[in-house]
Scaffold this motif. Structure first.
Motif, short mmCIF file in Angstrom:
data_model
loop_
_atom_site.label_atom_id
_atom_site.label_comp_id
_atom_site.label_asym_id
_atom_site.label_seq_id
_atom_site.Cartn_x
_atom_site.Cartn_y
_atom_site.Cartn_z
N TRP A 252 0.84 -1.19 0.00
CA TRP A 252 0.00 0.00 0.00
C TRP A 252 0.89 1.25 0.00
N SER A 253 0.28 2.33 -0.49
CA SER A 253 0.96 3.62 -0.36
C SER A 253 0.72 4.15 1.05
N TYR A 254 1.54 5.13 1.44
CA TYR A 254 1.33 5.73 2.77
C TYR A 254 -0.06 6.35 2.88
N ARG A 255 -0.51 6.91 1.78
CA ARG A 255 -1.83 7.57 1.79
C ARG A 255 -2.94 6.55 2.03
N ASP A 256 -2.89 5.39 1.33
CA ASP A 256 -3.92 4.37 1.49
C ASP A 256 -3.92 3.81 2.91
N PHE A 257 -2.73 3.62 3.46
CA PHE A 257 -2.65 3.11 4.82
C PHE A 257 -3.27 4.09 5.82
N LEU A 258 -2.93 5.37 5.66
CA LEU A 258 -3.46 6.38 6.57
C LEU A 258 -4.98 6.52 6.43
N ALA A 259 -5.48 6.46 5.18
CA ALA A 259 -6.92 6.59 4.94
C ALA A 259 -7.70 5.46 5.60
N LEU A 260 -7.16 4.22 5.48
CA LEU A 260 -7.85 3.09 6.09
C LEU A 260 -7.81 3.16 7.61
N GLU B 107 -11.04 4.12 12.51
CA GLU B 107 -11.23 4.84 13.78
C GLU B 107 -12.58 5.55 13.81
N ILE B 108 -12.95 6.17 12.71
CA ILE B 108 -14.24 6.87 12.65
C ILE B 108 -15.40 5.90 12.76
N ALA B 109 -15.31 4.77 12.07
CA ALA B 109 -16.38 3.77 12.11
C ALA B 109 -16.57 3.24 13.54
N GLN B 110 -15.47 2.98 14.21
CA GLN B 110 -15.56 2.49 15.57
C GLN B 110 -16.16 3.53 16.51
N ARG B 111 -15.78 4.78 16.33
CA ARG B 111 -16.34 5.85 17.16
C ARG B 111 -17.84 6.00 16.92
N GLN B 112 -18.23 5.87 15.67
CA GLN B 112 -19.65 5.97 15.35
C GLN B 112 -20.43 4.84 16.01
N GLN B 113 -19.90 3.64 15.96
CA GLN B 113 -20.55 2.50 16.58
C GLN B 113 -20.63 2.67 18.10
N THR B 114 -19.56 3.15 18.67
CA THR B 114 -19.56 3.38 20.12
C THR B 114 -20.57 4.44 20.51
N ARG B 115 -20.64 5.48 19.69
CA ARG B 115 -21.60 6.56 19.96
C ARG B 115 -23.03 6.04 19.88
N LEU B 116 -23.37 5.21 18.87
CA LEU B 116 -24.71 4.66 18.74
C LEU B 116 -25.07 3.81 19.96
N GLY B 117 -24.13 3.01 20.39
CA GLY B 117 -24.39 2.19 21.56
C GLY B 117 -24.59 3.01 22.81
N ARG B 118 -23.78 4.05 22.98
CA ARG B 118 -23.88 4.90 24.16
C ARG B 118 -25.21 5.66 24.18
N LEU B 119 -25.57 6.26 23.06
CA LEU B 119 -26.82 7.03 23.01
C LEU B 119 -28.06 6.13 23.09
N SER B 120 -27.95 4.93 22.53
CA SER B 120 -29.07 3.99 22.63
C SER B 120 -29.28 3.57 24.07
N HIS B 121 -28.21 3.35 24.79
CA HIS B 121 -28.31 3.00 26.20
C HIS B 121 -28.88 4.17 27.01
N ARG B 122 -28.44 5.36 26.68
CA ARG B 122 -28.92 6.55 27.38
C ARG B 122 -30.39 6.83 27.07
N ALA B 123 -30.83 6.41 25.88
CA ALA B 123 -32.22 6.65 25.49
C ALA B 123 -33.20 5.77 26.26
N ARG B 124 -32.70 4.70 26.88
CA ARG B 124 -33.53 3.81 27.70
C ARG B 124 -34.62 3.13 26.88
N PHE B 125 -34.25 2.63 25.69
CA PHE B 125 -35.21 1.88 24.90
C PHE B 125 -35.58 0.58 25.62
#
Length: 351
Positions: free
Chosen positions: A36-44, A49-67
């Motif tokens: 891979w190029s340095y750019r491709d490695f950094l992009a992935l 990291e963003i995908a994981q943060r999004q998933q963590t955020r969904l779980g946190r807000l869903s728990h806080r929503a008390r569904f």
């Protein structure tokens, strides 16, 4: 500049890149093998990291929503709905539903999927970047009533007024205190002014909310604010909980037959009289009249016997002490009083 693995891990930790710390060693190996190029490695690395943060955020807000449970709009079965379609919910699934402070009232009998749909719409709001809070009407009213008695109503209101979307479930299912309309109005009025979105589920038509909340005027004000920027959607079809038993069809047919039977008396499709008649009184009137007609031609010698038999018949049919009816019968027939007057030992005024 060449860093050791520990030094690189420390830098990622300092930047709070928790997921990048976990995956970067394997990504380095894969990048070296696949050139891979340095750019491709950094992009992935950043994308993971963003995908994981999004998933963590969904779980946190869903728990806080008390569904009460987790449901998405894809899980909802529109097959059994006669009018509700996914296209009608298009605006409720978009970010504009929250930013413009829109509202929904989901109305229907139990088991039609109102709570499922409300949870799914709230989860979509979380996916769109907003927070949500789920509560039942009984919990909200009880919580605010207790806070009011303790002098901390303002603090308690923030739980229900600050989230981007508030879901109030089961309006009308349980009995509320006399201050129910007052407590709910505080929430609805504040959110209406701030243009914060709301979703309500109910098994009662909005015209019945006054009886449910014990205040017709406040209930009307609540519904008025909800529907100013909102809609009422009706969910019908069979109950999803008992659909496999076919109870809805059986119950519906039994109800129709029962209603028809209540209106049919001796083949009469509708009640003959606007108000219920006392069957015992009708029987007594008919029996006495026919008995007098039979005895009319037998002379005054039989009058004492006739009166005695008539009175005994009245006692059996009506019971002791029904003087009012006897008087009315005598007046209508104009027969019993002349006969009774000649039988002095019979005190008809007491019967």
């Amino acid at each position: 500049m060449k860093l050791t693995d520990d030094e690189l891990d420390a830098l990622l930790k300092r930047l709070h890149l928790a997921n990048a710390r976990k995956i970067w060693p394997k990504l380095v190996e894969r990048a070296e093998k696949e050139e891979w190029s340095y750019r491709d490695f950094l992009a992935l690395l950043v994308a993971e990291e963003i995908a994981q943060r999004q998933q963590t955020r969904l779980g946190r807000l869903s728990h806080r929503a008390r569904f009460p449970f987790f449901k998405t709009i894809d899980d909802f079965n529109f097959t059994y709905q006669s009018t509700l379609r996914l296209a009608l919910l298009g605006s409720a699934l978009a970010p504009d539903f929250i930013t413009e402070g829109r509202c929904l009232i989901l109305y229907g009998k139990p088991g039609r999927g109102k709570t499922h749909l409300a949870v799914a719409l709230a989860y979509r709001a979380i996916q769109n970047g907003f927070d949500a809070y789920f509560t039942t009407a009984a919990e909200l009213i009880d919580d605010l009533s207790a806070a009011f008695r303790q002098g901390r109503l303002a603090d308690a209101l923030t739980t229900y007024t600050h989230p981007g979307l508030l879901v109030v479930d089961e309006v009308g299912y349980l009995t509320y205190g006399t201050d129910a309309a007052n407590m709910l109005f505080h929430v609805v009025n504040d959110r209406h002014r701030r243009k914060h979105a709301m979703i309500f589920t109910t098994n009662k038509p909005t015209t019945a909310w006054g009886r449910v909340l014990h205040d017709e005027d406040l209930a009307q004000a609540i519904v008025d604010r909800i529907l100013e920027r909102g809609r009422l959607l009706t969910l019908d079809g069979p109950s999803m909980r008992t659909k496999h038993l076919g109870l809805d069809d059986a119950t519906s047919e039994a109800s129709n037959q029962g209603a028809d039977n209540l209106a049919r008396i001796s083949g009469i499709t509708r009640p003959e009289f606007p108000e219920p008649a006392d069957v015992r009184h009708a029987m007594a009137r008919q029996s006495v009249a026919s008995r007098v007609d039979e005895e009319r031609g037998f002379g005054i010698g039989r009058e004492a016997t006739l009166v005695t038999e008539c009175l005994e018949l009245l006692r059996r049919v009506l019971g002791e002490g029904d003087c009012t009816l006897f008087s009315s019968l005598a007046a209508e027939q104009d027969l019993l009083w002349p006969l009774a007057a000649q039988v002095r030992h019979v005190d008809v005024t007491r019967l």
